[in-house]
Write a protein that holds these residues in place. Structure first.
Motif, PDB file in Angstrom:
ATOM      1  N   LYS A  43       0.867  -1.187   0.000  1.00 54.52           N
ATOM      2  CA  LYS A  43       0.000   0.000   0.000  1.00 54.52           C
ATOM      3  C   LYS A  43       0.893   1.223   0.000  1.00 54.52           C
ATOM      4  O   LYS A  43       1.780   1.354   0.841  1.00 54.52           O
ATOM      5  N   HIS A  61      -9.320   1.348   3.439  1.00 55.46           N
ATOM      6  CA  HIS A  61      -8.669   1.508   2.139  1.00 55.46           C
ATOM      7  C   HIS A  61      -9.281   0.437   1.232  1.00 55.46           C
ATOM      8  O   HIS A  61      -9.037  -0.741   1.427  1.00 55.46           O
ATOM      9  N   MET A  65      16.236   4.436   9.206  1.00 59.81           N
ATOM     10  CA  MET A  65      14.971   4.081   8.585  1.00 59.81           C
ATOM     11  C   MET A  65      14.376   5.278   7.898  1.00 59.81           C
ATOM     12  O   MET A  65      14.060   5.255   6.722  1.00 59.81           O
ATOM     13  N   SER A  66      14.246   6.347   8.683  1.00 59.55           N
ATOM     14  CA  SER A  66      13.685   7.550   8.084  1.00 59.55           C
ATOM     15  C   SER A  66      14.656   8.065   7.023  1.00 59.55           C
ATOM     16  O   SER A  66      14.257   8.621   6.033  1.00 59.55           O
ATOM     17  N   LEU A 105      13.743   8.953   3.140  1.00 57.30           N
ATOM     18  CA  LEU A 105      14.057  10.301   2.673  1.00 57.30           C
ATOM     19  C   LEU A 105      14.940  10.222   1.438  1.00 57.30           C
ATOM     20  O   LEU A 105      14.665  10.845   0.422  1.00 57.30           O
ATOM     21  N   ASN A 141      13.219   9.226  -1.636  1.00 56.85           N
ATOM     22  CA  ASN A 141      12.391  10.276  -2.169  1.00 56.85           C
ATOM     23  C   ASN A 141      13.162  11.347  -2.902  1.00 56.85           C
ATOM     24  O   ASN A 141      12.773  11.812  -3.958  1.00 56.85           O
ATOM     25  N   GLN A 173      14.626  26.776  -3.747  1.00 54.67           N
ATOM     26  CA  GLN A 173      14.395  26.419  -2.348  1.00 54.67           C
ATOM     27  C   GLN A 173      13.869  24.997  -2.236  1.00 54.67           C
ATOM     28  O   GLN A 173      14.355  24.205  -1.441  1.00 54.67           O
ATOM     29  N   ALA A 215      16.534  22.622  -2.694  1.00 56.89           N
ATOM     30  CA  ALA A 215      17.418  22.600  -1.538  1.00 56.89           C
ATOM     31  C   ALA A 215      16.791  21.794  -0.404  1.00 56.89           C
ATOM     32  O   ALA A 215      17.478  21.124   0.351  1.00 56.89           O
ATOM     33  N   TYR A 216      15.463  21.851  -0.298  1.00 53.76           N
ATOM     34  CA  TYR A 216      14.778  21.099   0.764  1.00 53.76           C
ATOM     35  C   TYR A 216      14.449  19.678   0.328  1.00 53.76           C
ATOM     36  O   TYR A 216      13.741  18.967   0.994  1.00 53.76           O
ATOM     37  N   GLU A 217      14.917  19.321  -0.862  1.00 49.12           N
ATOM     38  CA  GLU A 217      14.649  17.992  -1.400  1.00 49.12           C
ATOM     39  C   GLU A 217      13.172  17.698  -1.511  1.00 49.12           C
ATOM     40  O   GLU A 217      12.699  16.617  -1.200  1.00 49.12           O
ATOM     41  N   LEU A 218      12.430  18.684  -1.889  1.00 54.30           N
ATOM     42  CA  LEU A 218      10.997  18.493  -2.109  1.00 54.30           C
ATOM     43  C   LEU A 218      10.767  18.054  -3.540  1.00 54.30           C
ATOM     44  O   LEU A 218      11.636  18.196  -4.386  1.00 54.30           O
ATOM     45  N   ARG A 272      -6.743  10.501  -0.434  1.00 57.98           N
ATOM     46  CA  ARG A 272      -6.595   9.961   0.904  1.00 57.98           C
ATOM     47  C   ARG A 272      -6.466   8.439   0.899  1.00 57.98           C
ATOM     48  O   ARG A 272      -5.718   7.879   1.661  1.00 57.98           O
ATOM     49  N   SER A 273      -7.215   7.739   0.047  1.00 54.82           N
ATOM     50  CA  SER A 273      -7.167   6.276   0.131  1.00 54.82           C
ATOM     51  C   SER A 273      -6.152   5.690  -0.819  1.00 54.82           C
ATOM     52  O   SER A 273      -5.614   6.364  -1.655  1.00 54.82           O
TER      53      SER A 273
END
Ligand SMILES: Nc1ncnc2c1ncn2[C@@H]1O[C@H](COP(=O)(O)OP(=O)(O)OP(=O)(O)O)[C@@H](O)[C@H]1O
Ligand SMILES: [Mg+2]
Lengths: 532, 415
Positions: free
Chosen positions: A13, A55, B1-2, B6, B9, B223, B226-229, B414-415
């Protein structure tokens, strides 16, 4: 070997930017209590939402078999028709309605659109007996404590002829007593043939009631273990075994050694609350906080223990800008000087911070970003000429994302999309960022996983080591015993005692928490002579 | 992990940024994906462009004639001003039903001051705005300090100020106004320099706006990187920039080939920039969003609910007064029936532009775009000769469709 009632295979998911589940396998045998544990954001709630149709089919990958049949639930009602009922992390009862109305909400006992009250009431009585709740069906939900509300949720599930009951952190908001009751009930239901999936961060609970446990980490199922050697036998799986699998490493120390504060203000009293008395906001005849006095020093961590309804949150919130109840009398002193904390802004201005126990209602703007939530309480300080320093704000948010280990792709993620525990970390960050002198933490580790708990204990310890005065309100006695220097107890709105860490024990605290015979005592434990 | 999520992404966005193969297919794919990811942002802009195109064809090219484009601005200036204020009120979690009546009342007051009392128009305008501020404070007081729901307070205000307007004007229209006052709504920027076929100052301003817009876009992108968005792929970014330049230039050249920039547009532009900035970057703006998002939580964070709400309504009052004066100037009269149903147009504009009933979301720019969608619809339908009654029906459906689309889009995300 008993048959599997539920099999989920290769469940994936994704949300924009996050892969919440990445090939999860889980099988639940008929008539067992199957625990699911894992860190905050591991995907536990998401997995259960997939299972229960929140979901819908098509929005996830993998297959679900329930009682051998391939399932494609379009919504919650579809899964409920099959007998799968989920009780969410946040309770979903309508406070204004009665117990009976809530139990049959959306499932009304009716003939041709007209509700049959007699059968509703009879049925409700029966269900309430079954869950062991001694209340009248007509009682409004708002009058019940969280523990009893939880039982109503279960009665509601039973009314739907549940075969598989899913409980997402059911005891997070309960005190020890109510938790024990609830876990007992889960055991009884199992004996009646209802299977149960239990999500919990409390490993002792898992060892107490679960038969099997599946550990999730980073959206993957790591391992499924048998909790006990034989059915009904003692638990054989250890906390360490579970923690290692959850965290992916060994956790050496749970509670940090207290780091002493040696700065210039060491030993100085930071906050003194005297004779604090508050009435209920609506039911104004009821005194909810009664002549409470206590003090906290710089560098000290003071715990406040008490049962549900003892008035701890009410005490904290009313001291914090009179945000709760009707003020009757009492004073607040900072460094021995009386200050006014009539409004939250004043309290914040004096360096007092309160971290709520109810993050959804009082803590977070769920539709805004992590970064903006963290900066909110400190905005005036982070702004120049009324304009927010966007770079500074982002840097601060990044720092907390790192130090608190908030799991999110970026600090611009909506808080509402974070897992429960990560939301809690955002609330904490917000208030630490406000740089208070006195920090009141209400249930700071509610819904937080073991790894993060240890991190938060370290944060609390460090805050005290920097000279801040910290008050921790908690329903977990072991937590208070682990982190606090002193522990005060409250019962029925009164302070009933204060114990030093060295002399405090679970039993000793419990005795004080249930004491009804004493008058108020002050921060040192001496009785206060009352004028009225 | 985080860290791993990151990293993944960030890599992702950089990969996309590098651009794929140079086939047109890939580019369309990217465009569609970017569009889908930013539906919220671009949906209404696209709707606006489609509407313009539709009516351009339908009206046989009359829609985009310089005269008509200028007209759309003149016709809708006051609604857009109201929509900006209304958006802020709605973000704050309230509503204001009184703005139409208040606009009528302040317009009438200005008329009485100028016509009956021979006041200089500047003073009359200033006093009108002041009246707006006082009325806003009055309503804000009941809402913020007494705790009466804004719906009720402003419903009362709607009746109250409509009546007050009638009393003030004694049921009559008052006119005419000094030329300076009329110019608020009918005037244009003066011309400078040699006679080209275009309005020089307007062209100059267009170029300036282009430059500022490009600079902003570029800075934002830098910007975000730079923020890796997530950022638009580079080609898409260029495309977007080109689209912005093309739109601004086309718009200014259109205006420049008629009479140049109308004063109303200057007022609007100023409001848009200032209010937009305040809502985005000022502490007060943040507090407004926070209160609308979760009032209890914001209060517990030390946000002064009462004061902020009061200010929001004072701001709305001033803007309503401004809109009232602009409208009166356009009619060149103060009339008792002015501002009828303006509140509903403004509320509709805010919701079409992305506000949410529960508060906490929306942008000032969104309100303006929402207002323009309505304005273009009004103008276009009149151009092609659709009757007033049918126009009402269509506008109702558009409001429903716009908000419905938004709700659907959110649910899908959302789903
Ligand atoms: N609607 C959503 N939109 C975007 N991301 C989401 C959404 N729901 C969950 N996530 C993300 O999916 C991941 C798993 O979340 P989930 O709520 O399942 O965690 P959890 O294991 O229940 O954690 P906790 O113990 O904190 O409750 C998190 O990274 C979360 O941010
Ligand atoms: Mg969860």
């Amino acid at each position: 070997m008993t048959q599997h009632v539920l099999e989920m295979r290769g469940i994936t998911k994704s949300f924009p930017g996050v892969r919440a589940l990445d090939g999860v396998d889980i099988s639940v045998r008929a008539g067992e209590v199957h625990a699911v544990c894992g860190e905050n954001g591991a995907g536990k709630s998401t997995l259960m939402k997939v299972l229960s149709g929140v979901h819908p089919h098509g929005s996830y990958g993998g297959e679900i078999r329930f009682e051998g049949e391939l399932c494609a639930f379009r919504d919650i009602r579809a899964s409920e028709r099959h007998g799968i009922v989920i009780i969410h992390q946040e309770l979903a009862l309508v406070p204004q309605l009665s117990i009976a109305e809530n139990i049959f909400l959306g499932n009304e006992r009716a003939a041709r659109g007209v509700i049959s009250w007699s059968s509703t009431l009879v049925e409700t009585e029966r269900l309430l007996r079954r869950v062991g709740l001694d209340e009248r069906p007509g009682t409004r939900i708002a009058e019940l404590g969280v523990g009893k509300q939880q039982l109503v949720e279960i009665a509601k599930a039973l009314a739907k002829r549940v075969k598989l009951l899913i409980l997402d952190e059911p005891t997070a908001a309960l005190n020890d007593e109510d938790s024990r009751k609830l876990l007992g009930l889960i055991g009884e239901l199992r004996d009646q043939g209802i299977s149960c999936i239990l999500i919990s961060h409390k490993l002792n609970e898992i060892r107490q009631v679960a038969d099997t446990v599946t550990v999730l980490r980073d959206g993957r199922s790591i391992e499924t273990l048998a909790v006990r050697g034989s059915v009904g036998g003692p638990a054989t799986v250890s906390d360490e075994q579970l923690i290692t699998r959850m965290v992916g490493r060994e956790l050496d120390q749970f509670y940090p050694d207290r780091t002493p504060y040696t700065g210039e203000r060491a030993g100085q009293v930071a906050l003194t609350v005297r004779d604090w008395t508050v009435r209920h906001p609506v039911d104004t005849g009821r005194t909810v906080v009664d002549s409470v006095s206590f003090e906290v020093r710089h560098g000290e961590i003071l715990g406040i223990a008490g049962l549900m309804g003892a008035g701890r949150t009410e005490l904290a919130m009313s001291v914090f800008g009179r945000s709760w109840g009707r003020y009757v009398r009492g004073s607040v002193e900072l460094h021995g000087r009386e200050v006014s904390t009539r409004t939250v802004a004043e309290a914040v201005g004096h360096g007092i911070a309160y971290v709520t126990e109810d993050r959804k209602t009082y803590g977070l703007n769920l539709i805004d970003t992590i970064s903006r939530n963290i900066s909110l309480a400190a905005l005036p300080r982070m702004a120049r000429h009324g304009v927010v320093d966007a770079h500074g704000e982002r840097r601060v948010a990044e720092r907390y994302r790192g130090s608190m280990n908030i799991k999110a792709p970026t600090v611009f993620e909506q808080v509402g999309r974070l897992s429960g525990g990560n939301q809690q970390k955002v609330v904490l960050s917000q208030w630490i960022n406000a740089e208070p002198q006195v920090l009141i933490l209400d249930e700071p580790t509610r819904g937080i996983d073991v790894g993060a708990k240890a991190e938060i204990y370290t944060v609390i310890d460090q805050l005290a080591a920097q000279g801040k005065a910290v008050v921790v309100i908690s329903s977990e006695l072991s937590e208070l015993l682990g982190v606090c220097d002193r522990i005060a107890t409250m019962a029925f709105g009164r302070m009933t005692g204060v114990l030093d860490r060295a002399e405090a024990t679970q039993e000793g605290l419990m005795r004080l928490m249930t004491r009804t015979d004493v008058g108020a005592v002050d921060a040192t434990g001496r009785p206060v002579t009352e004028e009225s | 992990m985080s860290q791993t999520t990151l990293g993944k992404n960030a890599g992702d966005s950089r990969e996309r940024d590098g651009g794929g193969t140079s086939t047109a297919r890939a580019l369309t794919g990217q465009a569609l994906r970017a569009l889908r990811d930013n539906m919220r942002q671009y949906g209404m802009v696209i709707a606006l462009v489609l509407l313009l195109g539709l009516f351009q064809v339908w009206s046989g090219g009359d829609m985009l004639l310089p005269r008509n484009v200028t007209n759309i601005l003149l016709q809708n200036g006051y609604i857009l001003i109201l929509a900006i204020g209304m958006m802020i009120v709605i973000i704050n979690g309230h509503i204001d039903l009184s703005v139409g009546s208040l606009a009528a009342f302040t317009g009438a007051a200005a008329a009485v001051m100028m016509v009956d009392h021979d006041m200089p128009w500047q003073l009359a305008l200033f006093l009108s705005l002041l009246i707006g501020a006082v009325v806003g404070a009055w309503q804000g007081f009941w809402i913020a300090y007494v705790g009466i729901p804004s719906f009720i307070v402003t419903l009362a205000g709607m009746l109250l100020f409509r009546g007050a307007t009638q009393i003030l004007l004694d049921g009559q229209s008052i006119s005419p106004f000094p030329e300076g006052f009329q110019d608020i709504s009918q005037g244009f920027l003066p011309e400078v320099g040699p006679d080209t076929n275009y309005h020089n100052l307007t062209v100059l301003m267009g170029v300036l706006v282009c430059a500022v817009a490009l600079f902003q876009e570029w800075r934002q992108r830098k910007q975000a990187l730079a923020y890796e968005l997530h950022v638009l792929p580079f080609r898409m970014f260029l495309l977007k920039c080109a689209a912005i330049v093309a739109a601004v230039l086309a718009f200014t050249l259109t205006l420049a080939s008629y009479r140049g920039v109308p004063v109303v547009l200057l007022i609007l532009g100023g409001l848009l920039v200032v209010m937009g900035y305040v809502m985005r970057n000022a502490v007060i703006g943040r507090h407004i969003y926070a209160l609308g998002g979760n009032r209890a939580a914001a209060q517990l964070s030390g946000v002064k609910d009462k004061r902020v709400t009061m200010l929001v309504f004072v701001n709305m009052g001033v803007l309503a007064a401004l809109a009232g004066c602009v409208f009166a100037a356009r009619l060149n009269a103060g009339t008792p029936g002015a501002g009828n149903l303006f509140e509903l147009e403004a509320i509709a504009a805010a919701f079409i532009g992305g506000a949410s009933m529960s508060g906490g979301v929306g942008t000032v720019l969104g309100a303006v775009i929402g207002g323009l969608v309505l304005g273009v619809l009004n103008n276009g339908m009149s151009l092609v000769g659709i009757s007033q009654d049918v126009q009402q029906v269509i506008k109702g459906l558009v409001l429903l469709a716009a908000v419905g689309f938004d709700v659907w889009n959110k649910r899908r995300a959302r789903s």
